[in-house]
Design an enzyme around this catalytic site. Structure first.
Site, PDB file in Angstrom:
ATOM      1  N   GLY A   1       0.854  -1.175   0.000  1.00 37.77           N
ATOM      2  CA  GLY A   1       0.000   0.000   0.000  1.00 37.77           C
ATOM      3  C   GLY A   1       0.888   1.222   0.000  1.00 37.77           C
TER       4      GLY A   1
ATOM      5  CB  ALA B   1       4.153  -0.575   1.571  1.00 38.10           C
TER       6      ALA B   1
ATOM      7  CG  HIS C   1       5.450  -2.403  -7.452  1.00 32.13           C
ATOM      8  ND1 HIS C   1       4.429  -3.262  -7.769  1.00 32.13           N
ATOM      9  CD2 HIS C   1       5.287  -2.104  -6.130  1.00 32.13           C
ATOM     10  CE1 HIS C   1       3.680  -3.467  -6.694  1.00 32.13           C
ATOM     11  NE2 HIS C   1       4.181  -2.781  -5.689  1.00 32.13           N
TER      12      HIS C   1
ATOM     13  CD  GLU D   1       4.189  -5.093 -10.815  1.00 29.36           C
ATOM     14  OE1 GLU D   1       3.643  -5.714 -11.739  1.00 29.36           O
ATOM     15  OE2 GLU D   1       3.705  -4.072 -10.294  1.00 29.36           O
TER      16      GLU D   1
END
Length: 260
Positions: free
Chosen positions: A112, A146, A182, A218
């Site tokens: 998040g 996160a 990411h 990813e």
């Protein structure tokens, strides 16, 4: 807001005082919870999770602080981990978050917004507690996005907007470097005129005494067991160091040198 001090007491005094205890360290740091082509939430890393947690763990403490809706996020994680054979307790569902960390078999910190996550961890006085449980007691730590940022030296290489103000950017320092989850390689055919992820990381390294940054694509994860670190998942990573050319590492690569 405090500036990150890599020579300050959090990084130096604590980290090096526990250097002899890294044999206990057990981390699974996921770049993302989803991966294109894989079905469902955590669909790409189910085998990694079960191999990492093993049969010694039956319950996982989930930290949903990086997202706004704690209940919805926890339900998503609970449903997925139940498929893998694990029960989940949302830390926000328990009366005493600090005690929950102290008693947890394993912890999973979800993705998040990294700023919201870090601020809430400090608000509940959980940063030192989680660090102690992982480095001293060997509690397994799973991070995603996160939650992976949280495990590193600081959240300075997050992709997120600073929607809240944590008291410091310093994070758990379970590893002595930073991660960019990411991570996306520059696309030479793109018409996008803004900075690439690589340029952003290079900006971070313009300042002295900044640690390496591991760009996790990813579908990639970093498995850390004691003083050993190996890349897992279908994709690899790109390592950035100040004033050096970036280096690409494929899945399966031993990157234990990052822990030195």
């Amino acid at each position: 807001m405090h500036h990150l001090d890599l020579h300050g007491p959090l990084i130096t005094d604590f980290f090096w005082s526990f250097l002899s205890l890294v044999a206990m360290r057990k981390l699974l740091l996921l770049s993302s919870s989803s991966y294109h082509g894989a079905e469902g939430f955590l669909g790409w890393c189910g085998d990694l999770l079960t191999e990492f947690l093993g049969k010694e763990v039956s319950r996982v403490l989930f930290v949903p602080y990086a997202l706004f809706d704690y209940n919805e996020y926890t339900t998503t994680v609970r449903d997925r981990l139940k498929q893998l054979g694990y029960e989940v307790d949302g830390i926000h569902e328990l009366e005493n978050p600090l005690q929950a960390v102290e008693q947890a078999q394993a912890i999973f910190v979800g993705g998040g917004n990294s700023f919201r996550l870090l601020k809430t961890m400090y608000d509940h006085r959980l940063v030192d507690a989680v660090r102690k449980r992982v480095l001293q007691d060997g509690m397994p730590y799973i991070g995603s996005s996160a939650g992976t940022n949280l495990s590193t030296v600081s959240i300075c290489t997050t992709n997120d907007m600073p929607i809240v103000h944590p008291p410091t950017f310093e994070a758990l320092a379970l590893v002595p470097f930073n991660i960019n989850p990411h991570y996306i390689d520059p696309d030479p055919s793109s018409t996008h005129m803004g900075e690439t992820r690589e340029k952003r990381i290079r900006e971070y390294h313009m300042y002295a005494d900044r640690p390496p940054v591991l760009g996790l694509r990813e579908g990639s994860a970093l498995l850390v067991l004691g003083d050993k670190a190996v890349l897992k998942g279908p994709t690899g990573a790109k390592l950035f160091k100040p004033k050096e050319e970036a280096e690409v590492f494929e899945s399966g690569s031993d990157v234990s040198f990052l822990l030195k």
